[in-house]
Write a protein that holds these residues in place. Structure first.
Motif, PDB file in Angstrom:
ATOM      1  N   SER A  51       0.774  -1.186  -0.071  1.00 47.10           N
ATOM      2  CA  SER A  51      -0.016  -0.067  -0.173  1.00 47.10           C
ATOM      3  C   SER A  51       0.615   1.256   0.063  1.00 47.10           C
ATOM      4  O   SER A  51       0.664   2.263  -0.747  1.00 47.10           O
ATOM      5  N   LYS A  52       1.962   1.229   1.049  1.00 47.03           N
ATOM      6  CA  LYS A  52       2.747   2.425   1.024  1.00 47.03           C
ATOM      7  C   LYS A  52       3.449   2.574  -0.427  1.00 47.03           C
ATOM      8  O   LYS A  52       3.681   3.544  -0.846  1.00 47.03           O
ATOM      9  N   TRP A  53       3.832   1.659  -0.879  1.00 49.55           N
ATOM     10  CA  TRP A  53       4.642   1.582  -2.209  1.00 49.55           C
ATOM     11  C   TRP A  53       3.740   2.227  -3.172  1.00 49.55           C
ATOM     12  O   TRP A  53       4.257   3.028  -4.226  1.00 49.55           O
ATOM     13  N   ARG A  54       2.640   1.743  -3.347  1.00 55.04           N
ATOM     14  CA  ARG A  54       1.604   2.312  -4.455  1.00 55.04           C
ATOM     15  C   ARG A  54       1.202   3.797  -4.046  1.00 55.04           C
ATOM     16  O   ARG A  54       0.892   4.327  -5.258  1.00 55.04           O
ATOM     17  N   ARG A  55       1.288   4.146  -3.066  1.00 52.80           N
ATOM     18  CA  ARG A  55       1.033   5.536  -2.782  1.00 52.80           C
ATOM     19  C   ARG A  55       2.412   6.409  -2.786  1.00 52.80           C
ATOM     20  O   ARG A  55       2.263   7.587  -2.671  1.00 52.80           O
ATOM     21  N   GLY A  56       3.261   5.787  -3.380  1.00 55.47           N
ATOM     22  CA  GLY A  56       4.694   6.522  -3.632  1.00 55.47           C
ATOM     23  C   GLY A  56       5.526   6.588  -2.431  1.00 55.47           C
ATOM     24  O   GLY A  56       6.383   7.658  -2.569  1.00 55.47           O
ATOM     25  N   GLU A  57       4.976   6.038  -1.360  1.00 55.90           N
ATOM     26  CA  GLU A  57       6.117   6.524  -0.065  1.00 55.90           C
ATOM     27  C   GLU A  57       7.344   5.671  -0.257  1.00 55.90           C
ATOM     28  O   GLU A  57       8.242   6.029   0.674  1.00 55.90           O
ATOM     29  N   TYR A  58       7.508   4.573  -1.260  1.00 54.04           N
ATOM     30  CA  TYR A  58       8.871   4.096  -1.590  1.00 54.04           C
ATOM     31  C   TYR A  58       9.016   4.125  -2.783  1.00 54.04           C
ATOM     32  O   TYR A  58       8.337   3.853  -3.664  1.00 54.04           O
ATOM     33  N   ILE A  59      10.190   4.980  -3.108  1.00 53.01           N
ATOM     34  CA  ILE A  59      10.565   5.068  -4.276  1.00 53.01           C
ATOM     35  C   ILE A  59      11.831   4.637  -4.630  1.00 53.01           C
ATOM     36  O   ILE A  59      13.000   4.781  -4.028  1.00 53.01           O
ATOM     37  N   LEU A  60      12.118   3.587  -5.425  1.00 54.85           N
ATOM     38  CA  LEU A  60      13.275   2.960  -5.824  1.00 54.85           C
ATOM     39  C   LEU A  60      13.663   3.440  -6.947  1.00 54.85           C
ATOM     40  O   LEU A  60      13.282   3.748  -8.077  1.00 54.85           O
ATOM     41  N   ASP A  61      15.133   3.716  -6.856  1.00 54.82           N
ATOM     42  CA  ASP A  61      16.047   4.526  -8.052  1.00 54.82           C
ATOM     43  C   ASP A  61      17.281   3.851  -8.116  1.00 54.82           C
ATOM     44  O   ASP A  61      17.334   2.821  -7.773  1.00 54.82           O
ATOM     45  N   ALA A  62      18.192   4.314  -8.811  1.00 52.25           N
ATOM     46  CA  ALA A  62      19.434   3.741  -9.170  1.00 52.25           C
ATOM     47  C   ALA A  62      20.188   3.422  -8.013  1.00 52.25           C
ATOM     48  O   ALA A  62      21.060   2.527  -8.134  1.00 52.25           O
ATOM     49  N   ASP A  63      20.001   4.041  -6.756  1.00 52.58           N
ATOM     50  CA  ASP A  63      20.675   3.526  -5.584  1.00 52.58           C
ATOM     51  C   ASP A  63      20.432   2.197  -5.042  1.00 52.58           C
ATOM     52  O   ASP A  63      20.952   1.252  -4.651  1.00 52.58           O
ATOM     53  N   ASN A  64      19.047   1.602  -5.576  1.00 48.14           N
ATOM     54  CA  ASN A  64      18.404   0.504  -5.343  1.00 48.14           C
ATOM     55  C   ASN A  64      18.685  -0.730  -6.429  1.00 48.14           C
ATOM     56  O   ASN A  64      18.413  -1.564  -6.275  1.00 48.14           O
ATOM     57  N   PHE A  65      19.762  -0.208  -7.445  1.00 49.36           N
ATOM     58  CA  PHE A  65      20.050  -1.221  -8.389  1.00 49.36           C
ATOM     59  C   PHE A  65      20.685  -2.372  -8.014  1.00 49.36           C
ATOM     60  O   PHE A  65      21.603  -2.529  -7.085  1.00 49.36           O
ATOM     61  N   MET A  66      20.225  -3.682  -8.356  1.00 48.60           N
ATOM     62  CA  MET A  66      20.885  -4.869  -8.057  1.00 48.60           C
ATOM     63  C   MET A  66      21.415  -5.724  -9.410  1.00 48.60           C
ATOM     64  O   MET A  66      22.179  -6.554  -8.891  1.00 48.60           O
ATOM     65  N   GLY A  67      20.966  -5.404 -10.251  1.00 48.91           N
ATOM     66  CA  GLY A  67      21.661  -6.200 -11.381  1.00 48.91           C
ATOM     67  C   GLY A  67      20.622  -5.984 -12.765  1.00 48.91           C
ATOM     68  O   GLY A  67      19.659  -5.303 -12.652  1.00 48.91           O
ATOM     69  N   VAL A  68      21.039  -6.618 -13.764  1.00 48.46           N
ATOM     70  CA  VAL A  68      20.579  -6.578 -15.098  1.00 48.46           C
ATOM     71  C   VAL A  68      20.766  -7.625 -15.756  1.00 48.46           C
ATOM     72  O   VAL A  68      21.548  -8.489 -15.851  1.00 48.46           O
ATOM     73  N   GLU A  69      19.882  -8.106 -16.731  1.00 47.00           N
ATOM     74  CA  GLU A  69      19.696  -9.259 -17.475  1.00 47.00           C
ATOM     75  C   GLU A  69      19.254  -8.957 -18.867  1.00 47.00           C
ATOM     76  O   GLU A  69      18.442  -7.987 -19.058  1.00 47.00           O
ATOM     77  N   PHE A  70      19.535  -9.689 -19.783  1.00 44.89           N
ATOM     78  CA  PHE A  70      19.375  -9.213 -21.302  1.00 44.89           C
ATOM     79  C   PHE A  70      18.944 -10.883 -22.027  1.00 44.89           C
ATOM     80  O   PHE A  70      19.713 -11.672 -21.762  1.00 44.89           O
ATOM     81  N   GLU A  71      17.667 -10.581 -22.686  1.00 43.49           N
ATOM     82  CA  GLU A  71      17.189 -11.837 -23.132  1.00 43.49           C
ATOM     83  C   GLU A  71      16.741 -11.600 -24.611  1.00 43.49           C
ATOM     84  O   GLU A  71      15.804 -10.751 -24.796  1.00 43.49           O
ATOM     85  N   ALA A  72      17.562 -12.187 -25.415  1.00 42.10           N
ATOM     86  CA  ALA A  72      17.282 -12.051 -26.822  1.00 42.10           C
ATOM     87  C   ALA A  72      16.536 -13.067 -27.450  1.00 42.10           C
ATOM     88  O   ALA A  72      16.857 -14.425 -27.178  1.00 42.10           O
ATOM     89  N   PHE A  73      15.814 -12.770 -28.364  1.00 47.92           N
ATOM     90  CA  PHE A  73      15.027 -13.973 -29.157  1.00 47.92           C
ATOM     91  C   PHE A  73      14.831 -13.439 -30.603  1.00 47.92           C
ATOM     92  O   PHE A  73      14.594 -12.205 -30.657  1.00 47.92           O
ATOM     93  N   PRO A  74      14.730 -14.407 -31.594  1.00 50.37           N
ATOM     94  CA  PRO A  74      14.262 -13.710 -33.195  1.00 50.37           C
ATOM     95  C   PRO A  74      13.330 -12.868 -33.006  1.00 50.37           C
ATOM     96  O   PRO A  74      12.234 -13.172 -32.563  1.00 50.37           O
ATOM     97  N   ALA A  75      13.271 -11.864 -33.868  1.00 47.96           N
ATOM     98  CA  ALA A  75      11.996 -10.934 -34.068  1.00 47.96           C
ATOM     99  C   ALA A  75      11.089 -11.615 -34.627  1.00 47.96           C
ATOM    100  O   ALA A  75       9.885 -11.014 -34.685  1.00 47.96           O
ATOM    101  N   ASP A  76      11.122 -12.655 -35.407  1.00 47.38           N
ATOM    102  CA  ASP A  76      10.056 -13.274 -36.148  1.00 47.38           C
ATOM    103  C   ASP A  76       9.340 -14.244 -35.364  1.00 47.38           C
ATOM    104  O   ASP A  76       8.306 -14.735 -35.933  1.00 47.38           O
ATOM    105  N   ILE A  77       9.476 -14.188 -34.076  1.00 48.39           N
ATOM    106  CA  ILE A  77       8.616 -15.048 -33.267  1.00 48.39           C
ATOM    107  C   ILE A  77       7.196 -14.375 -32.747  1.00 48.39           C
ATOM    108  O   ILE A  77       7.641 -13.342 -32.466  1.00 48.39           O
TER     109      ILE A  77
END
Length: 77
Positions: A51-77
């Motif tokens: 509820s607090k997150w939906r009301r904007g009381e918790y804002i996650l930004d670059a300081d909360n960054f934990m990682g990134v993933e990339f998933e590639a697949f053919p565009a014709d699918i």
């Protein structure tokens, strides 16, 4: 399918290839924040934070960054 494998092998071997394949790549960033909540049970704690997150009381930004993933697949699918 076999042709695309051969084409990829040709490209990695440094051979000229006139065929260019098109891919869609999904970028998934993970942000994480831990907050303290005092309540009677786990479900209620999650509801309060949701509820607090939906009301904007918790804002996650670059300081909360934990990682990134990339998933590639053919565009014709």
């Amino acid at each position: 399918m076999r042709n695309s494998l051969i084409q990829k092998e040709m490209i990695s071997a440094g051979q000229q290839n006139d065929l260019v394949m098109k891919f869609k790549v999904t970028i998934i960033e993970t942000l994480k924040m831990t907050v303290d909540v005092e309540t009677e049970n786990q479900e209620q704690a999650e509801q309060i934070v949701d509820s607090k997150w939906r009301r904007g009381e918790y804002i996650l930004d670059a300081d909360n960054f934990m990682g990134v993933e990339f998933e590639a697949f053919p565009a014709d699918i």
